[in-house]
Write a protein that holds these residues in place. Structure first.
Motif, PDB file in Angstrom:
ATOM      1  N   ALA A  63      36.959  77.984   9.478  1.00  0.00           N
ATOM      2  CA  ALA A  63      38.349  78.192   9.089  1.00  0.00           C
ATOM      3  C   ALA A  63      38.648  77.332   7.864  1.00  0.00           C
ATOM      4  N   ASP A  64      39.612  77.765   7.069  1.00  0.00           N
ATOM      5  CA  ASP A  64      39.980  77.016   5.859  1.00  0.00           C
ATOM      6  C   ASP A  64      40.470  75.607   6.164  1.00  0.00           C
ATOM      7  N   ASP A  65      41.047  75.397   7.355  1.00  0.00           N
ATOM      8  CA  ASP A  65      41.588  74.085   7.711  1.00  0.00           C
ATOM      9  C   ASP A  65      40.715  73.332   8.722  1.00  0.00           C
ATOM     10  N   ALA A  66      39.442  73.689   8.817  1.00  0.00           N
ATOM     11  CA  ALA A  66      38.527  73.042   9.757  1.00  0.00           C
ATOM     12  C   ALA A  66      38.405  71.546   9.461  1.00  0.00           C
ATOM     13  N   VAL A  67      38.091  70.774  10.493  1.00  0.00           N
ATOM     14  CA  VAL A  67      37.854  69.341  10.335  1.00  0.00           C
ATOM     15  C   VAL A  67      36.405  69.027  10.691  1.00  0.00           C
ATOM     16  N   SER A  68      35.881  67.969  10.079  1.00  0.00           N
ATOM     17  CA  SER A  68      34.508  67.521  10.302  1.00  0.00           C
ATOM     18  C   SER A  68      34.531  66.022  10.532  1.00  0.00           C
ATOM     19  N   GLY A  78      31.678  60.889   5.862  1.00  0.00           N
ATOM     20  CA  GLY A  78      32.904  60.523   6.564  1.00  0.00           C
ATOM     21  C   GLY A  78      33.630  61.700   7.180  1.00  0.00           C
ATOM     22  N   ASN A  79      34.849  61.445   7.616  1.00  0.00           N
ATOM     23  CA  ASN A  79      35.693  62.461   8.237  1.00  0.00           C
ATOM     24  C   ASN A  79      36.475  63.191   7.154  1.00  0.00           C
ATOM     25  N   VAL A  80      36.478  64.512   7.227  1.00  0.00           N
ATOM     26  CA  VAL A  80      37.182  65.305   6.217  1.00  0.00           C
ATOM     27  C   VAL A  80      37.918  66.464   6.876  1.00  0.00           C
ATOM     28  N   LYS A  81      38.912  66.980   6.156  1.00  0.00           N
ATOM     29  CA  LYS A  81      39.671  68.137   6.626  1.00  0.00           C
ATOM     30  C   LYS A  81      39.711  69.180   5.523  1.00  0.00           C
ATOM     31  N   GLY A  82      39.471  70.420   5.911  1.00  0.00           N
ATOM     32  CA  GLY A  82      39.516  71.532   4.982  1.00  0.00           C
ATOM     33  C   GLY A  82      38.131  71.988   4.576  1.00  0.00           C
ATOM     34  N   ILE A  94      34.684  69.985   3.460  1.00  0.00           N
ATOM     35  CA  ILE A  94      33.445  70.115   4.243  1.00  0.00           C
ATOM     36  C   ILE A  94      32.297  70.540   3.335  1.00  0.00           C
ATOM     37  N   ARG A  95      32.571  71.466   2.426  1.00  0.00           N
ATOM     38  CA  ARG A  95      31.527  71.876   1.464  1.00  0.00           C
ATOM     39  C   ARG A  95      31.111  70.709   0.582  1.00  0.00           C
ATOM     40  N   ALA A  96      32.074  69.925   0.100  1.00  0.00           N
ATOM     41  CA  ALA A  96      31.771  68.757  -0.741  1.00  0.00           C
ATOM     42  C   ALA A  96      30.937  67.749   0.041  1.00  0.00           C
ATOM     43  N   LYS A  97      31.275  67.556   1.299  1.00  0.00           N
ATOM     44  CA  LYS A  97      30.521  66.640   2.170  1.00  0.00           C
ATOM     45  C   LYS A  97      29.078  67.128   2.328  1.00  0.00           C
ATOM     46  N   VAL A 111      29.002  69.231  18.053  1.00  0.00           N
ATOM     47  CA  VAL A 111      29.979  69.887  18.926  1.00  0.00           C
ATOM     48  C   VAL A 111      30.982  70.635  18.055  1.00  0.00           C
ATOM     49  N   TYR A 112      31.251  71.875  18.421  1.00  0.00           N
ATOM     50  CA  TYR A 112      32.123  72.746  17.624  1.00  0.00           C
ATOM     51  C   TYR A 112      33.212  73.351  18.501  1.00  0.00           C
ATOM     52  N   GLN A 113      34.386  73.534  17.906  1.00  0.00           N
ATOM     53  CA  GLN A 113      35.471  74.252  18.562  1.00  0.00           C
ATOM     54  C   GLN A 113      35.746  75.526  17.765  1.00  0.00           C
ATOM     55  N   VAL A 114      35.901  76.633  18.491  1.00  0.00           N
ATOM     56  CA  VAL A 114      36.174  77.928  17.870  1.00  0.00           C
ATOM     57  C   VAL A 114      37.567  78.381  18.279  1.00  0.00           C
ATOM     58  N   ARG A 115      38.318  78.842  17.288  1.00  0.00           N
ATOM     59  CA  ARG A 115      39.646  79.408  17.532  1.00  0.00           C
ATOM     60  C   ARG A 115      39.792  80.626  16.627  1.00  0.00           C
ATOM     61  N   ASP A 116      40.235  81.723  17.185  1.00  0.00           N
ATOM     62  CA  ASP A 116      40.425  82.967  16.426  1.00  0.00           C
ATOM     63  C   ASP A 116      39.169  83.374  15.657  1.00  0.00           C
ATOM     64  N   GLY A 117      37.991  83.169  16.281  1.00  0.00           N
ATOM     65  CA  GLY A 117      36.736  83.612  15.695  1.00  0.00           C
ATOM     66  C   GLY A 117      36.178  82.731  14.593  1.00  0.00           C
ATOM     67  N   LYS A 118      36.766  81.549  14.381  1.00  0.00           N
ATOM     68  CA  LYS A 118      36.305  80.642  13.322  1.00  0.00           C
ATOM     69  C   LYS A 118      36.122  79.233  13.878  1.00  0.00           C
ATOM     70  N   ILE A 119      35.196  78.498  13.299  1.00  0.00           N
ATOM     71  CA  ILE A 119      35.021  77.095  13.660  1.00  0.00           C
ATOM     72  C   ILE A 119      36.166  76.307  13.041  1.00  0.00           C
ATOM     73  N   VAL A 120      36.889  75.564  13.893  1.00  0.00           N
ATOM     74  CA  VAL A 120      38.021  74.778  13.424  1.00  0.00           C
ATOM     75  C   VAL A 120      37.765  73.278  13.526  1.00  0.00           C
ATOM     76  N   HIS A 121      36.689  72.911  14.239  1.00  0.00           N
ATOM     77  CA  HIS A 121      36.392  71.491  14.465  1.00  0.00           C
ATOM     78  C   HIS A 121      34.881  71.341  14.647  1.00  0.00           C
ATOM     79  N   GLU A 122      34.315  70.382  13.927  1.00  0.00           N
ATOM     80  CA  GLU A 122      32.921  70.012  14.167  1.00  0.00           C
ATOM     81  C   GLU A 122      32.874  68.498  14.268  1.00  0.00           C
ATOM     82  N   GLN A 123      32.048  68.023  15.191  1.00  0.00           N
ATOM     83  CA  GLN A 123      31.902  66.582  15.361  1.00  0.00           C
ATOM     84  C   GLN A 123      30.444  66.288  15.668  1.00  0.00           C
ATOM     85  N   PHE A 124      29.936  65.247  15.019  1.00  0.00           N
ATOM     86  CA  PHE A 124      28.522  64.909  15.127  1.00  0.00           C
ATOM     87  C   PHE A 124      28.355  63.580  15.856  1.00  0.00           C
TER      88      PHE A 124
END
Length: 127
Positions: free
Chosen positions: A28-33, A45-49, A53-56, A105-118
């Motif tokens: 998702a466009d507003d996913a967090v990592s 580090g921790n990022v949003k969007g 995430i691509r820059a990370k 660990v990933y969370q999916v909402r409305d068919g998109k990954i909205v949260h990833e945590q390592f």
């Protein structure tokens, strides 16, 4: 897509080394990592969007001289969440060759990954 489908597709793309394609297709466009507290600077580090995430991801890939292997387990799914174990064997600029393993660990909402945590050791584990 259902969580099971997103999880299966992510594993398929990761096993093929297509991480950027996975982000474009599944996030998702507003996913967090999120990284573990005290993680190395190269982790990004921790990022949003999605752009962050691509820059990370680019920062991580820029720190690598050579990949020697990437492994990814089959996903374990529970409701809107899934997890995988990913292993990376790589030679890092200025740090040499390191093989690491992490729980993702990933969370999916409305068919998109909205949260990833390592989850991984930020220091060498005690013997």
């Amino acid at each position: 897509m259902k969580t099971e489908q997103v999880a299966a597709r992510l594993v398929e793309l990761c096993r093929a080394g297509k991480f950027e394609e996975a982000q474009s297709e599944l996030y998702a466009d507003d996913a967090v990592s999120l990284e573990p507290e005290g993680s190395p600077q190269g982790a990004g580090g921790n990022v949003k969007g999605l752009a962050a995430i691509r820059a990370k991801s680019h920062q991580f890939h820029d720190s690598v001289e050579a990949f020697h292997g990437v492994t990814c387990t089959d996903p374990v799914v529970a409701g809107g969440w899934f997890s995988i174990v990913m292993g990376v064997d790589a030679t890092y600029k200025g740090a040499g060759r390191i093989a690491m393993s992490e729980i993702c660990v990933y969370q999916v909402r409305d068919g998109k990954i909205v949260h990833e945590q390592f989850f991984y050791d930020v220091e060498a584990p005690a013997a």
